[in-house]
Every structure is written in C-alpha cells, then in structure tokens.
Design an enzyme around this catalytic site. Structure first.
Site, PDB file in Angstrom:
ATOM      1  N   ASP A  94       6.079 -11.457  47.917  1.00  0.00           N
ATOM      2  CA  ASP A  94       5.401 -10.919  49.208  1.00  0.00           C
ATOM      3  C   ASP A  94       4.519 -11.969  49.484  1.00  0.00           C
ATOM      4  O   ASP A  94       4.502 -12.859  48.656  1.00  0.00           O
ATOM      5  CB  ASP A  94       4.879  -9.793  49.370  1.00  0.00           C
ATOM      6  CG  ASP A  94       3.681  -9.386  48.295  1.00  0.00           C
ATOM      7  OD1 ASP A  94       3.263 -10.494  47.512  1.00  0.00           O
ATOM      8  OD2 ASP A  94       3.408  -8.260  48.060  1.00  0.00           O
ATOM      9  N   SER A  95       3.906 -12.348  50.776  1.00  0.00           N
ATOM     10  CA  SER A  95       3.022 -13.431  50.721  1.00  0.00           C
ATOM     11  C   SER A  95       1.602 -13.070  50.657  1.00  0.00           C
ATOM     12  O   SER A  95       0.751 -14.180  50.671  1.00  0.00           O
ATOM     13  CB  SER A  95       3.238 -13.775  52.424  1.00  0.00           C
ATOM     14  OG  SER A  95       3.030 -12.703  53.040  1.00  0.00           O
ATOM     15  N   GLY A  97       0.230 -11.192  52.901  1.00  0.00           N
ATOM     16  CA  GLY A  97      -0.252 -10.375  54.206  1.00  0.00           C
ATOM     17  C   GLY A  97      -0.639  -8.876  53.957  1.00  0.00           C
ATOM     18  O   GLY A  97      -1.527  -8.636  54.601  1.00  0.00           O
ATOM     19  N   GLN A 191       6.239  -8.291  63.384  1.00  0.00           N
ATOM     20  CA  GLN A 191       4.996  -7.515  63.495  1.00  0.00           C
ATOM     21  C   GLN A 191       5.248  -6.980  64.838  1.00  0.00           C
ATOM     22  O   GLN A 191       6.089  -7.136  65.710  1.00  0.00           O
ATOM     23  CB  GLN A 191       3.819  -8.216  63.232  1.00  0.00           C
ATOM     24  CG  GLN A 191       3.615  -8.565  61.633  1.00  0.00           C
ATOM     25  CD  GLN A 191       3.530  -7.458  60.828  1.00  0.00           C
ATOM     26  OE1 GLN A 191       3.351  -6.102  61.390  1.00  0.00           O
ATOM     27  NE2 GLN A 191       3.719  -7.491  59.608  1.00  0.00           N
ATOM     28  N   GLY A 218       4.663  -4.018  58.928  1.00  0.00           N
ATOM     29  CA  GLY A 218       3.690  -3.170  59.545  1.00  0.00           C
ATOM     30  C   GLY A 218       4.171  -1.773  59.833  1.00  0.00           C
ATOM     31  O   GLY A 218       3.737  -1.211  60.803  1.00  0.00           O
ATOM     32  N   ASP A 268      11.411  -2.166  49.368  1.00  0.00           N
ATOM     33  CA  ASP A 268      10.739  -2.227  48.104  1.00  0.00           C
ATOM     34  C   ASP A 268       9.583  -1.016  48.235  1.00  0.00           C
ATOM     35  O   ASP A 268       9.275  -0.761  49.620  1.00  0.00           O
ATOM     36  CB  ASP A 268      10.126  -3.618  47.788  1.00  0.00           C
ATOM     37  CG  ASP A 268       8.748  -3.767  48.857  1.00  0.00           C
ATOM     38  OD1 ASP A 268       7.988  -3.332  48.106  1.00  0.00           O
ATOM     39  OD2 ASP A 268       8.875  -3.932  50.075  1.00  0.00           O
TER      40      ASP A 268
END
Length: 378
Positions: A94-95, A97, A191, A218, A268
């Site tokens: 993941d980033s 975020g 998003q 989100g 996930d």
C-alpha cells in the site's frame, strides 16, 4: 526470474462475478484473491511457507510501517522485501494513504504530501507521492499503489470532494514517479466517499491517466455494509473491464462474497489474523468465539470436515484453554485457521464462477453461516 510484463486475463464472468488470473514475473495470482496482510514484513503468527501452503498467491506489505522500521533503504541493502521476509511470490504494497487518515492526529497534509511524526519515536517524516513510490521501489514490491488521501465516513461532501481531487493530482505524480518498471505494476485508487458523482469522476480521471489496475479505496472506514455495496454497484462498472479491481481493506467473509458479486478481484484485510488473536474462529458454521465457556470441556474439533488439518486436529477445549491462558500458540492456530478459511472461500468462489453458479455458491455458504455452530455438549 524471467522478465515478463504484468498482465491480467479475465477468464469468465458470472452475473457480475469475475474469474481471472494476474501474471507477474514472481508468479500468477488467481482471482478473486484474498491477500493476507504482512504489515511489518510478516503475516502475524505465521511462517511464510504456512501462508503459501494455505493457497495465498500474494501478500500485502505496509509502506508506512516499513518506512519507519526497519527503513526502506536498509531493506533494499538487505535484498528487498521478498528476500527479507522469505516470501518468493508477489507482494503488493500500500502507499501509506490509509495511515494518513488513521494517524490524523500525528500528521499535517498539504498539496505536496503529508508530514507526520512517527508513532514509534516521534521523529519527523515527509511522505509525498514521489517518496511513496520510491519506498515501494526500494522494497521491491510487485504491485505499487499511488499515494492517496482516504477520508473516514461519514464526512461532509466538500471534504470528500477535496480529498478526491487531491488524490487525482497525487495519482498523476505517482505515475510519473513510477516511470517504466518492467514486470511491476502501479494501481490507481478511486476515492469519493459515498457520493456517486465523485466516485464516477474519480474513476474517469484515473482511467484517463492509465494504470495497470484500479483499487476502490475509502470503504470499510465506518460506513454500513449496504453503503459499501451501493458504492461498488456504481463504481466497478466505471472501471476498465480488462484491468484488475482491488477493494482495499475489506473485510469479513460476507463482505468478500458481496464484493465479488459486484466485480471485485482482489482483497486484503487484517481481520482474519486479528480475529484469531482475540479468540474468534471462522468456519463453515460462521464465526465461533472459542473463549466461550461452552467449549471448555468440548473434546470435538472446530470442524471435523474442514480441509484444514488444524481445524480437525485440535479439541475445542484445548483451543479454549490456549486463548484463556494467553498462550501464543492459541493465536497462531486461530490465525492459521482463519486464513485457511478465507483462502477456501476464494477457492470456492473461483470454482463457482468457472461453473457459472456463483449465486448458488453464495446462497449455500450463507445458509451454512445462518445454521450456526454445532450444538453444545449436554
């Protein structure tokens, strides 16, 4: 490792559900796929070969946590995340975020990126789209995620719109920073909260930018399941059919079945291992709280018909004892049992989609949950 391009083959569809396969140089990923979460370069309580033996084709690593400890540059020197964790199959990172949202009290956000203090030692860090991609490249992950801003729901429309538009600008910067990395992929993240207009605008702009795959972010951030499914009903049809679709951070078994029905290919969630550590076991009977007193003298296994040996091998009374005594083996066994069930669920989904009977599979699975656990002893 042969150098091949990242690709996705959509093999069959059945009333919205999709059967596919992602090809990467480190191996193929059968979809629908559940990715066990290895936040700190480990799937908690599991040896890597155990995770593989359960049927997982890919695991997830966490950019934020690995950036702080042990550090991306250090990990690169040690051979990258695959070598470090001894996981030879694909890894998605993941980033960072999500932590932008979950650690909101520790960060400041602006157009450039996110500055924050480490929750470990209070040290200052800056995470930009470019730095996020750099970290993921140093880790050596097979699938990178763009940096985005995730807003907890419910939220004001203006706040959802601001975060969505910022995420689009960060998507463009993430793609530029990613450049050309043969055999690796970059996913964009849709998003827009629970607003249809914003979700569709986000999907359109991300598609125009162009990514190897598309995630729906989100969700599972406080909204009811019905809202999540409603968002997927209008979002997934707006995404390219020929690219994989990933629903981030989801979820419980019923969430997965409903999202597969709505065209999602990848999932996930920390839930199966976290639930295991707290004494909750997932089986074809639904969720069982092994800490309940009814199990303390029950010599029967959790499920004598389970394909998972640990589900058939150990007495309920023994599992109850381990959890009540806070023995780490209890958390390890239930984590393994839960991850096994999640992989069984996805394997069953793939087989059902191939046979054009996914709706029947869902109905049969949910009927088993509704019947509930076996009757208590005497």
């Amino acid at each position: 490792m042969t150098q091949q391009e990242f690709s996705f083959d959509l093999k069959n569809t059945n009333n919205g559900a999709r059967l596919g396969e992602i090809s990467t140089p480190r191996g193929n990923i059968r979809t629908p796929a559940f990715m066990p979460v290895g936040t700190a370069a480990t799937v908690k309580g599991m040896y890597p070969e155990q995770v593989e033996a359960l049927g997982a084709d890919i695991i997830l690593g966490n950019t934020y946590h690995l950036m702080l400890r042990p550090g991306a540059e250090r990990m690169a020197k040690l051979g990258g995340l695959h070598e470090f964790a001894q996981w030879k199959k694909p890894i998605l990172t993941d980033s960072g975020g999500f932590q932008v949202m979950s650690l909101a009290k520790l960060r400041k956000l602006n157009e450039n990126g996110v500055s924050f203090k480490s929750h470990i030692d209070g040290s200052s860090h800056l995470l930009t789209p470019e730095r996020s991609i750099e970290i993921q490249t140093l880790l050596g992950s097979d699938i990178h995620m763009q940096l985005d801003e995730c807003v907890a729901l419910p939220a004001e429309l203006a706040e959802i719109k601001r975060a969505m538009e910022l995420s689009i600008r960060w998507a463009e910067r993430s793609k530029t920073a990613f450049g050309t990395q043969p055999g690796h992929a970059l996913f964009g993240i849709v998003q827009g909260g629970d607003n249809e207009v914003l979700r569709l605008e986000s999907a359109k702009q991300l598609t125009n930018i162009g990514f190897h795959g598309y995630a729906v972010g989100g969700l599972a951030v406080g909204e009811p399941q019905a809202t999540m499914f409603e968002v997927l009903d209008y979002t997934t049809p707006a995404l390219p059919t020929e690219k994989p679709r990933y629903l981030m951070g989801v979820g419980k078994p019923d969430d997965l079945l409903g999202a597969v029905k709505r065209g999602i290919d990848m999932f996930d969630c920390v839930h199966p291992t976290r639930a295991g550590r707290h004494g909750h076991a997932y089986t074809r009977f639904g969720v069982i709280n092994i800490k309940n007193a009814r199990h303390k003298e029950d010599a029967r296994p959790l499920d004598e018909q389970s394909p998972n040996e640990n589900c058939r091998r150990f007495q309920r009374a023994y599992l109850h004892h381990l959890l009540k005594a806070n023995e780490m083996l209890g958390a390890m066994l239930l984590s393994q049992i839960n991850l096994a069930y999640y992989q069984e669920l996805m394997q069953g989904a793939r087989a059902a989609i191939a046979q054009n009977r996914y709706d029947d599979y869902v109905a049969e699975t949910r009927a088993g949950w509704e019947r509930g656990d076996i009757e208590p002893l005497g």
